[in-house]
Scaffold this motif. Sequence first.
Motif, PDB file in Angstrom:
ATOM      1  N   SER A  39      17.749  56.560 -80.975  1.00  0.00           N
ATOM      2  CA  SER A  39      18.644  57.768 -80.087  1.00  0.00           C
ATOM      3  C   SER A  39      18.080  59.355 -80.672  1.00  0.00           C
ATOM      4  CB  SER A  39      19.534  58.129 -81.447  1.00  0.00           C
ATOM      5  OG  SER A  39      19.952  56.218 -81.302  1.00  0.00           O
TER       6      SER A  39
ATOM      7  N   ARG B 279      19.362  63.012 -79.329  1.00  0.00           N
ATOM      8  CA  ARG B 279      20.550  64.401 -78.498  1.00  0.00           C
ATOM      9  C   ARG B 279      20.099  65.161 -77.803  1.00  0.00           C
ATOM     10  NH1 ARG B 279      25.848  66.529 -81.555  1.00  0.00           N
ATOM     11  NH2 ARG B 279      24.466  67.660 -82.316  1.00  0.00           N
TER      12      ARG B 279
ATOM     13  N   ARG C 133      24.904  53.378 -73.757  1.00  0.00           N
ATOM     14  CA  ARG C 133      23.814  53.501 -74.502  1.00  0.00           C
ATOM     15  C   ARG C 133      23.973  55.079 -74.338  1.00  0.00           C
ATOM     16  NH1 ARG C 133      19.097  53.028 -72.895  1.00  0.00           N
ATOM     17  NH2 ARG C 133      19.090  53.382 -70.450  1.00  0.00           N
ATOM     18  N   PHE C 134      24.589  55.936 -73.750  1.00  0.00           N
ATOM     19  CA  PHE C 134      24.573  56.677 -74.145  1.00  0.00           C
ATOM     20  C   PHE C 134      25.996  57.194 -73.470  1.00  0.00           C
ATOM     21  CE2 PHE C 134      20.211  58.163 -71.100  1.00  0.00           C
ATOM     22  CZ  PHE C 134      19.463  57.574 -71.977  1.00  0.00           C
TER      23      PHE C 134
ATOM     24  N   GLU D 182      24.764  62.053 -76.300  1.00  0.00           N
ATOM     25  CA  GLU D 182      23.653  60.830 -76.981  1.00  0.00           C
ATOM     26  C   GLU D 182      22.858  59.972 -76.519  1.00  0.00           C
ATOM     27  OE1 GLU D 182      24.390  62.005 -80.322  1.00  0.00           O
ATOM     28  OE2 GLU D 182      23.555  60.989 -80.869  1.00  0.00           O
TER      29      GLU D 182
ATOM     30  N   ASN E  40      20.716  56.501 -76.966  1.00  0.00           N
ATOM     31  CA  ASN E  40      21.303  55.404 -78.098  1.00  0.00           C
ATOM     32  C   ASN E  40      20.754  54.341 -76.991  1.00  0.00           C
ATOM     33  OD1 ASN E  40      22.296  56.918 -80.220  1.00  0.00           O
ATOM     34  ND2 ASN E  40      24.327  56.236 -79.424  1.00  0.00           N
ATOM     35  N   SER E  41      19.213  53.122 -78.005  1.00  0.00           N
ATOM     36  CA  SER E  41      18.881  52.773 -77.388  1.00  0.00           C
ATOM     37  C   SER E  41      18.272  52.829 -76.143  1.00  0.00           C
ATOM     38  CB  SER E  41      19.812  50.992 -77.192  1.00  0.00           C
ATOM     39  OG  SER E  41      20.752  50.847 -77.926  1.00  0.00           O
ATOM     40  N   VAL E  42      17.145  54.432 -76.472  1.00  0.00           N
ATOM     41  CA  VAL E  42      16.497  54.696 -75.683  1.00  0.00           C
ATOM     42  C   VAL E  42      15.147  53.689 -75.127  1.00  0.00           C
ATOM     43  CG1 VAL E  42      14.505  56.479 -75.254  1.00  0.00           C
ATOM     44  CG2 VAL E  42      16.589  57.292 -76.600  1.00  0.00           C
TER      45      VAL E  42
END
Length: 127
Positions: free
Chosen positions: A17, A19, A66-67, A81, A83-85
């Motif tokens: 993750s 930000r 995810r974002f 934010e 996530n799960s890039v």
Amino acid sequence: QAQLLESGGGSVQAGGSLRLSCAASEATYSTYCMGWFRQAPGKEREGVAAIDSDGSTFYATSVKGRFTISRDNAKNTLYLEMNSVKPGDTPEYYCAADSSIRAAKAMEREGNGMAYWGQGTLGPISS
């Protein structure tokens, strides 16, 4: 005239993750549509997410779920934010704002026509 400064890009493993933040120089930004856009070398710019002044949000299909885009009007700051890039999330990210264009249209146009842009910040970099 709003000035925008992005920050927060950095090293993160796939699945991790991150930000991103975009600080606006003026409080008037709270009435603007704001968005995140990204562009990889040699590729066209694409919309990632955008948010209207009323909080309505719009996401690219590739990042939906995810974002999360959000804004803190008290701090004059826009966030993304992540996530799960994934490896495909690595392009440079740009924050943009406009007082006339709505978020849905901003995404449709891939940011074309938006009046104010930040200098960009790197997205996730594989660690």
